[in-house]
Design a protein around this motif. Sequence first.
Motif, PDB file in Angstrom:
ATOM      1  N   VAL A   1      11.943  11.559   3.450  1.00  0.00           N
ATOM      2  CA  VAL A   1      11.978  10.389   2.769  1.00  0.00           C
ATOM      3  C   VAL A   1      11.506   9.055   3.789  1.00  0.00           C
ATOM      4  CG1 VAL A   1      13.377   8.903   1.355  1.00  0.00           C
ATOM      5  CG2 VAL A   1      13.604  11.557   1.191  1.00  0.00           C
ATOM      6  N   ALA A   2      10.845   8.207   3.438  1.00  0.00           N
ATOM      7  CA  ALA A   2      10.626   6.902   4.063  1.00  0.00           C
ATOM      8  C   ALA A   2      11.631   6.039   3.807  1.00  0.00           C
ATOM      9  CB  ALA A   2       9.292   6.407   3.851  1.00  0.00           C
ATOM     10  N   VAL A   3      12.415   5.444   4.717  1.00  0.00           N
ATOM     11  CA  VAL A   3      13.402   4.405   4.708  1.00  0.00           C
ATOM     12  C   VAL A   3      12.871   3.267   5.101  1.00  0.00           C
ATOM     13  CG1 VAL A   3      15.260   6.087   4.890  1.00  0.00           C
ATOM     14  CG2 VAL A   3      14.404   5.011   6.940  1.00  0.00           C
TER      15      VAL A   3
ATOM     16  N   ALA B   1       2.420  22.101   5.158  1.00  0.00           N
ATOM     17  CA  ALA B   1       1.640  22.010   4.066  1.00  0.00           C
ATOM     18  C   ALA B   1       2.577  21.373   2.865  1.00  0.00           C
ATOM     19  CB  ALA B   1       0.774  23.159   3.528  1.00  0.00           C
ATOM     20  N   GLY B   2       2.280  20.323   2.339  1.00  0.00           N
ATOM     21  CA  GLY B   2       3.068  19.679   1.242  1.00  0.00           C
ATOM     22  C   GLY B   2       2.394  18.751   0.348  1.00  0.00           C
ATOM     23  N   ALA B   3       3.337  18.053  -0.449  1.00  0.00           N
ATOM     24  CA  ALA B   3       2.833  17.165  -1.234  1.00  0.00           C
ATOM     25  C   ALA B   3       3.444  16.036  -1.369  1.00  0.00           C
ATOM     26  CB  ALA B   3       2.679  17.575  -2.815  1.00  0.00           C
ATOM     27  N   VAL B   4       2.736  14.698  -1.560  1.00  0.00           N
ATOM     28  CA  VAL B   4       3.518  13.452  -1.439  1.00  0.00           C
ATOM     29  C   VAL B   4       4.026  13.186  -2.818  1.00  0.00           C
ATOM     30  CG1 VAL B   4       3.215  11.036  -0.882  1.00  0.00           C
ATOM     31  CG2 VAL B   4       2.381  12.624   0.576  1.00  0.00           C
TER      32      VAL B   4
ATOM     33  N   SER C   1       6.996   7.384  -0.924  1.00  0.00           N
ATOM     34  CA  SER C   1       8.086   7.584  -0.050  1.00  0.00           C
ATOM     35  C   SER C   1       8.934   8.808   0.180  1.00  0.00           C
ATOM     36  CB  SER C   1       9.128   6.479  -0.145  1.00  0.00           C
ATOM     37  OG  SER C   1       9.903   6.402  -1.423  1.00  0.00           O
ATOM     38  N   VAL C   2       8.445   9.811  -0.587  1.00  0.00           N
ATOM     39  CA  VAL C   2       9.158  11.084  -0.540  1.00  0.00           C
ATOM     40  C   VAL C   2       8.042  12.192  -0.159  1.00  0.00           C
ATOM     41  CG1 VAL C   2      10.272  12.938  -1.814  1.00  0.00           C
ATOM     42  CG2 VAL C   2      10.850  10.217  -2.131  1.00  0.00           C
ATOM     43  N   LEU C   3       8.197  13.063   0.493  1.00  0.00           N
ATOM     44  CA  LEU C   3       7.317  14.265   0.903  1.00  0.00           C
ATOM     45  C   LEU C   3       7.913  15.476   0.791  1.00  0.00           C
ATOM     46  CD1 LEU C   3       4.724  15.700   2.309  1.00  0.00           C
ATOM     47  CD2 LEU C   3       5.882  15.135   4.588  1.00  0.00           C
ATOM     48  N   VAL C   4       7.518  16.348  -0.094  1.00  0.00           N
ATOM     49  CA  VAL C   4       8.116  17.883   0.058  1.00  0.00           C
ATOM     50  C   VAL C   4       7.003  18.839   0.666  1.00  0.00           C
ATOM     51  CG1 VAL C   4       8.808  19.568  -1.536  1.00  0.00           C
ATOM     52  CG2 VAL C   4       9.292  17.112  -2.232  1.00  0.00           C
ATOM     53  N   TYR C   5       7.628  19.577   1.564  1.00  0.00           N
ATOM     54  CA  TYR C   5       6.640  20.398   2.329  1.00  0.00           C
ATOM     55  C   TYR C   5       7.081  21.588   2.472  1.00  0.00           C
ATOM     56  CZ  TYR C   5       9.649  19.386   6.434  1.00  0.00           C
ATOM     57  OH  TYR C   5      10.820  19.391   7.247  1.00  0.00           O
ATOM     58  N   ALA C   6       6.388  23.027   2.913  1.00  0.00           N
ATOM     59  CA  ALA C   6       6.771  23.980   3.556  1.00  0.00           C
ATOM     60  C   ALA C   6       6.100  24.106   5.028  1.00  0.00           C
ATOM     61  CB  ALA C   6       5.725  25.026   2.911  1.00  0.00           C
ATOM     62  N   ILE C   7       7.023  24.982   5.674  1.00  0.00           N
ATOM     63  CA  ILE C   7       6.662  24.768   7.118  1.00  0.00           C
ATOM     64  C   ILE C   7       6.842  26.278   7.641  1.00  0.00           C
ATOM     65  CG2 ILE C   7       9.078  24.608   7.628  1.00  0.00           C
ATOM     66  CD1 ILE C   7       8.001  22.977  10.207  1.00  0.00           C
TER      67      ILE C   7
ATOM     68  N   ALA D   1       0.993  -1.220  -0.090  1.00  0.00           N
ATOM     69  CA  ALA D   1       0.027  -0.174   0.247  1.00  0.00           C
ATOM     70  C   ALA D   1       0.761   1.159  -0.061  1.00  0.00           C
ATOM     71  CB  ALA D   1      -0.966  -0.080   1.367  1.00  0.00           C
ATOM     72  N   GLY D   2       2.004   1.227   0.211  1.00  0.00           N
ATOM     73  CA  GLY D   2       3.042   2.428   0.314  1.00  0.00           C
ATOM     74  C   GLY D   2       3.225   2.870   1.798  1.00  0.00           C
ATOM     75  N   PHE D   3       3.869   3.764   1.721  1.00  0.00           N
ATOM     76  CA  PHE D   3       4.125   4.249   3.178  1.00  0.00           C
ATOM     77  C   PHE D   3       2.911   5.080   3.516  1.00  0.00           C
ATOM     78  CE2 PHE D   3       5.728   7.512   6.159  1.00  0.00           C
ATOM     79  CZ  PHE D   3       6.404   6.776   6.964  1.00  0.00           C
ATOM     80  N   SER D   4       2.448   5.159   4.805  1.00  0.00           N
ATOM     81  CA  SER D   4       1.161   5.935   5.185  1.00  0.00           C
ATOM     82  C   SER D   4       1.823   7.307   5.778  1.00  0.00           C
ATOM     83  CB  SER D   4       0.554   5.097   6.260  1.00  0.00           C
ATOM     84  OG  SER D   4      -0.516   5.957   6.974  1.00  0.00           O
ATOM     85  N   TRP D   5       1.531   8.418   5.351  1.00  0.00           N
ATOM     86  CA  TRP D   5       2.022   9.815   5.865  1.00  0.00           C
ATOM     87  C   TRP D   5       1.085  10.160   7.117  1.00  0.00           C
ATOM     88  CZ3 TRP D   5       7.138  11.386   5.040  1.00  0.00           C
ATOM     89  CH2 TRP D   5       7.425  10.829   4.079  1.00  0.00           C
ATOM     90  N   GLU D   6      -0.071   9.763   7.173  1.00  0.00           N
ATOM     91  CA  GLU D   6      -1.010  10.129   8.016  1.00  0.00           C
ATOM     92  C   GLU D   6      -0.794   9.537   9.441  1.00  0.00           C
ATOM     93  OE1 GLU D   6      -5.265  11.299   6.412  1.00  0.00           O
ATOM     94  OE2 GLU D   6      -4.984   9.296   6.040  1.00  0.00           O
ATOM     95  N   GLY D   7      -0.928  10.475  10.240  1.00  0.00           N
ATOM     96  CA  GLY D   7      -1.132  10.037  11.872  1.00  0.00           C
ATOM     97  C   GLY D   7       0.109  10.843  12.610  1.00  0.00           C
ATOM     98  N   LEU D   8       0.297  10.438  13.932  1.00  0.00           N
ATOM     99  CA  LEU D   8       1.243  10.767  14.632  1.00  0.00           C
ATOM    100  C   LEU D   8       2.691  10.422  14.512  1.00  0.00           C
ATOM    101  CD1 LEU D   8      -0.668  10.291  18.063  1.00  0.00           C
ATOM    102  CD2 LEU D   8      -0.398  12.461  16.993  1.00  0.00           C
ATOM    103  N   TYR D   9       3.674  11.329  14.688  1.00  0.00           N
ATOM    104  CA  TYR D   9       5.080  11.140  14.383  1.00  0.00           C
ATOM    105  C   TYR D   9       5.844  11.764  15.543  1.00  0.00           C
ATOM    106  CZ  TYR D   9       5.251  15.703  12.016  1.00  0.00           C
ATOM    107  OH  TYR D   9       5.369  16.992  11.943  1.00  0.00           O
ATOM    108  N   ALA D  10       6.899  11.516  15.830  1.00  0.00           N
ATOM    109  CA  ALA D  10       8.082  12.110  16.948  1.00  0.00           C
ATOM    110  C   ALA D  10       9.390  11.451  16.284  1.00  0.00           C
ATOM    111  CB  ALA D  10       7.836  11.314  18.162  1.00  0.00           C
ATOM    112  N   GLY D  11      10.335  12.667  16.658  1.00  0.00           N
ATOM    113  CA  GLY D  11      11.620  12.339  16.276  1.00  0.00           C
ATOM    114  C   GLY D  11      12.867  13.180  16.798  1.00  0.00           C
TER     115      GLY D  11
END
Length: 196
Positions: free
Chosen positions: A155-157, A116-119, A123-129, A38-48
Amino acid sequence: MSIRTLFVGVSLAVLGTAGASAADLIIPTTPQPIYESAGFSWEGLYAGVRAGGQFVGTNQYGNLGAGASITQGVIGGAVGVNFLPMDPFLLGAEVTGDYVWGNNLSTGEFFANLRAGAVVTDSVLVYAIGGVGVQTGPNNAGSVGLYQLGGGVEVAVTDAITVRGEVVGQGDFSDAGGADSFFETTKATVGVFYHF
């Protein structure tokens, strides 16, 4: 009618039926894949966590003096949430906290950001912050309001881990005699994030 003729007729009928039913058993089909990713799921919570550098120009930035023109180290973290209102567009909210040190100065910077960005691919997201925040002063000098604008690539690894590079321009809300630049510093970071 003889038995022999009857036997030959029945034999031909049986052979014709067997041939017809054998032809019906051969149905050309395309095999379906057993598993489709199904590919990488960009939705939801994240931390890093992240690390990088901050490059302060000659204008006063926050609690750092005018004419500083210094380079500082940055280490910090971020927690956020992403939404995909419609493919491929992403919206998100994020809070960051960074410890910034160097040239005998150390401060903390905390931001609340919108992304705000575009998938681009699975596995690659480009965004503005962009966001607003606060800088704590060195030696308890008080806090200063800040803002930042920038962008990055993530980038999703694996199916849960991403690597992100981000560059933002930052400024403070003070007016140093009208000679203050809009961006007084640049912060560049690289981070590793876990998506829940």
